[in-house]
Scaffold this active site. Sequence first.
Site, PDB file in Angstrom:
ATOM      1  N   CYS A 113      47.225  50.655  40.096  1.00  0.00           N
ATOM      2  CA  CYS A 113      48.378  51.587  40.544  1.00  0.00           C
ATOM      3  C   CYS A 113      48.512  52.934  39.920  1.00  0.00           C
ATOM      4  CB  CYS A 113      49.596  51.187  40.432  1.00  0.00           C
ATOM      5  SG  CYS A 113      50.181  49.954  42.052  1.00  0.00           S
ATOM      6  N   HIS A 254      55.441  56.268  40.876  1.00  0.00           N
ATOM      7  CA  HIS A 254      54.996  55.114  41.467  1.00  0.00           C
ATOM      8  C   HIS A 254      55.495  54.665  42.723  1.00  0.00           C
ATOM      9  CE1 HIS A 254      52.597  52.006  42.922  1.00  0.00           C
ATOM     10  NE2 HIS A 254      52.784  51.410  42.452  1.00  0.00           N
ATOM     11  N   ASN A 284      53.844  49.612  49.071  1.00  0.00           N
ATOM     12  CA  ASN A 284      53.202  50.371  47.855  1.00  0.00           C
ATOM     13  C   ASN A 284      51.636  50.579  48.294  1.00  0.00           C
ATOM     14  OD1 ASN A 284      51.653  51.024  45.260  1.00  0.00           O
ATOM     15  ND2 ASN A 284      52.920  48.353  44.071  1.00  0.00           N
TER      16      ASN A 284
HETATM   17  N1  ACO Z   1      61.404  37.123  52.252  1.00  0.00           N
HETATM   18  C1  ACO Z   1      61.910  35.890  51.905  1.00  0.00           C
HETATM   19  N2  ACO Z   1      61.790  35.562  51.014  1.00  0.00           N
HETATM   20  C2  ACO Z   1      61.901  35.408  49.893  1.00  0.00           C
HETATM   21  C3  ACO Z   1      59.574  36.923  49.890  1.00  0.00           C
HETATM   22  C4  ACO Z   1      59.887  37.460  51.463  1.00  0.00           C
HETATM   23  N3  ACO Z   1      58.904  38.732  51.545  1.00  0.00           N
HETATM   24  N4  ACO Z   1      59.413  36.827  49.124  1.00  0.00           N
HETATM   25  C5  ACO Z   1      59.754  36.289  47.827  1.00  0.00           C
HETATM   26  N5  ACO Z   1      61.106  35.101  49.056  1.00  0.00           N
HETATM   27  C6  ACO Z   1      62.075  34.627  48.184  1.00  0.00           C
HETATM   28  C7  ACO Z   1      61.436  34.342  46.957  1.00  0.00           C
HETATM   29  O1  ACO Z   1      60.419  32.476  47.395  1.00  0.00           O
HETATM   30  C8  ACO Z   1      62.107  32.781  46.232  1.00  0.00           C
HETATM   31  O2  ACO Z   1      62.325  31.886  46.665  1.00  0.00           O
HETATM   32  P1  ACO Z   1      63.291  30.974  46.111  1.00  0.00           P
HETATM   33  O3  ACO Z   1      64.823  31.234  45.179  1.00  0.00           O
HETATM   34  O4  ACO Z   1      63.729  29.986  46.963  1.00  0.00           O
HETATM   35  O5  ACO Z   1      62.398  30.196  44.971  1.00  0.00           O
HETATM   36  C9  ACO Z   1      63.254  34.829  46.633  1.00  0.00           C
HETATM   37  O6  ACO Z   1      63.288  35.044  47.435  1.00  0.00           O
HETATM   38  C10 ACO Z   1      63.165  35.236  44.992  1.00  0.00           C
HETATM   39  O7  ACO Z   1      61.597  35.921  44.665  1.00  0.00           O
HETATM   40  P2  ACO Z   1      61.851  36.539  43.477  1.00  0.00           P
HETATM   41  O8  ACO Z   1      60.978  36.569  42.977  1.00  0.00           O
HETATM   42  O9  ACO Z   1      62.764  35.880  42.479  1.00  0.00           O
HETATM   43  O10 ACO Z   1      62.665  37.387  43.780  1.00  0.00           O
HETATM   44  P3  ACO Z   1      62.894  39.219  43.289  1.00  0.00           P
HETATM   45  O11 ACO Z   1      64.492  39.893  43.397  1.00  0.00           O
HETATM   46  O12 ACO Z   1      61.797  39.433  41.873  1.00  0.00           O
HETATM   47  O13 ACO Z   1      61.949  40.050  44.048  1.00  0.00           O
HETATM   48  C11 ACO Z   1      60.082  41.062  44.360  1.00  0.00           C
HETATM   49  C12 ACO Z   1      60.900  39.739  44.486  1.00  0.00           C
HETATM   50  C13 ACO Z   1      60.705  42.347  45.435  1.00  0.00           C
HETATM   51  C14 ACO Z   1      58.610  40.645  44.420  1.00  0.00           C
HETATM   52  C15 ACO Z   1      60.279  42.115  43.070  1.00  0.00           C
HETATM   53  O14 ACO Z   1      60.523  40.869  41.353  1.00  0.00           O
HETATM   54  C16 ACO Z   1      59.134  43.265  42.295  1.00  0.00           C
HETATM   55  O15 ACO Z   1      59.483  43.617  43.581  1.00  0.00           O
HETATM   56  N6  ACO Z   1      58.806  42.944  41.717  1.00  0.00           N
HETATM   57  C17 ACO Z   1      57.828  44.113  40.821  1.00  0.00           C
HETATM   58  C18 ACO Z   1      56.275  43.862  42.324  1.00  0.00           C
HETATM   59  C19 ACO Z   1      55.929  45.642  41.676  1.00  0.00           C
HETATM   60  O16 ACO Z   1      56.612  46.971  42.310  1.00  0.00           O
HETATM   61  N7  ACO Z   1      54.800  45.336  41.733  1.00  0.00           N
HETATM   62  C20 ACO Z   1      53.759  46.642  42.298  1.00  0.00           C
HETATM   63  C21 ACO Z   1      53.973  47.036  40.303  1.00  0.00           C
HETATM   64  S1  ACO Z   1      52.499  47.388  39.881  1.00  0.00           S
HETATM   65  C22 ACO Z   1      51.523  47.899  41.533  1.00  0.00           C
HETATM   66  O17 ACO Z   1      52.021  48.551  41.768  1.00  0.00           O
HETATM   67  C23 ACO Z   1      50.238  47.276  41.685  1.00  0.00           C
END
Ligand code: ACO
Length: 327
Positions: A113, A254, A284
């Site tokens: 990214c 980003h 993204n």
């Molecule tokens: N829909 C519904 N529920 C979901 C989904 C979905 N799409 N995805 C995950 N969940 C659930 C999980 O299974 C988990 O359930 P559980 O508690 O029963 O186990 C719950 O939601 C919470 O999951 P987390 O992963 O802890 O959720 P979080 O609040 O961390 O959000 C997210 C997840 C959005 C991916 C976040 O961690 C994030 O944005 N991380 C950074 C990701 C990113 O931006 N990456 C790119 C940067 S680098 C690049 O661009 C390549």
Amino acid sequence: MNRETQICGLGFFVPDKVLTNDDLEKLVDTSDEWITTRTGIKKRHIVDGEACSDLALVATRNALRDASLTPRDLTHIIIATFTPDTYIPSAACVLQKKLGIKDIPCCDVDAACTGFIYALDLARGLCALYPEANVLVVASEVVTSRVNFNDRSTCVLFGDGAGAAILSNSAANGAVVEDILLKADGSLGELLSVKGGGSAYPLRFGQQADEDFFVQMQGRPVFKHAVRFMTNIAREILEKNNLSVEDVDLLIPHQANNRIIEAVAKKLGISPEKVFVNVQDYGNTSAASVPIALAEAREKGRISPGDRVLLVAFGGGFTWGAALLKF
Ligand code: ACO
């Protein structure tokens, strides 16, 4: 380094096909409410048969028009991507052919990214070496070619698109590239990866792609590192140039997740009106996210002559970087 290297043309393109959160509800166990509150994303554009170079071609034509240049004026082509059309030839070589030109050097750069900011710095180096250069930098990604649409934790996050910039030393009224800072920490690479098909994880003839062929990510640690690294490098580039956040007219981060963007802005002490966000429309798009946002911000009148724009990005590797532009 030539301090007067300028971006003399900008352009972007996203494919026509749109995938909304409602559409994703039909594919995996998710909801518009979950995606919106966790990421800010409402829809993303995805390809319908187009490859990396096809998106790059339209973004390039838009940037060439903006710079009042033709393909024959280009001296170098760099494509930032982790999703090239093919490994060989490079997407840059394919794009050169589609532009109907020959002979000029072409290569791809992969910094996930952060790819656009990495490529921008390489292009700045070329402009310093070759005073007459017109370097085309395109970040183009078909991220959905490496997304597992059975994995709800990743498939809701990504979209496809391309953004292009042309760098030269001779532009009359482009955006001066004031400074660029780049970093990487390979020891954190396991947190965000696309392994399958690489030489350490080769696909054998007749073998089916496995889960590791697609983006795999540990969301929470990636989130934390993204906030920390982007905040720190933004501070560092400002300090290095004797500037403060008050000197920044627009921050273009980003576009991975609105919560990451809000956290970075808050830590930097920059007001939300000075932060450009379009993650709700595109998701993204990896390396393409920063140049798409830059071109769109200018198109929407969010950048005026004299403005200082701070680009900041973070991606797999891990890689991260920042750039200061003066319009
Ligand atoms: N829909 C519904 N529920 C979901 C989904 C979905 N799409 N995805 C995950 N969940 C659930 C999980 O299974 C988990 O359930 P559980 O508690 O029963 O186990 C719950 O939601 C919470 O999951 P987390 O992963 O802890 O959720 P979080 O609040 O961390 O959000 C997210 C997840 C959005 C991916 C976040 O961690 C994030 O944005 N991380 C950074 C990701 C990113 O931006 N990456 C790119 C940067 S680098 C690049 O661009 C390549």
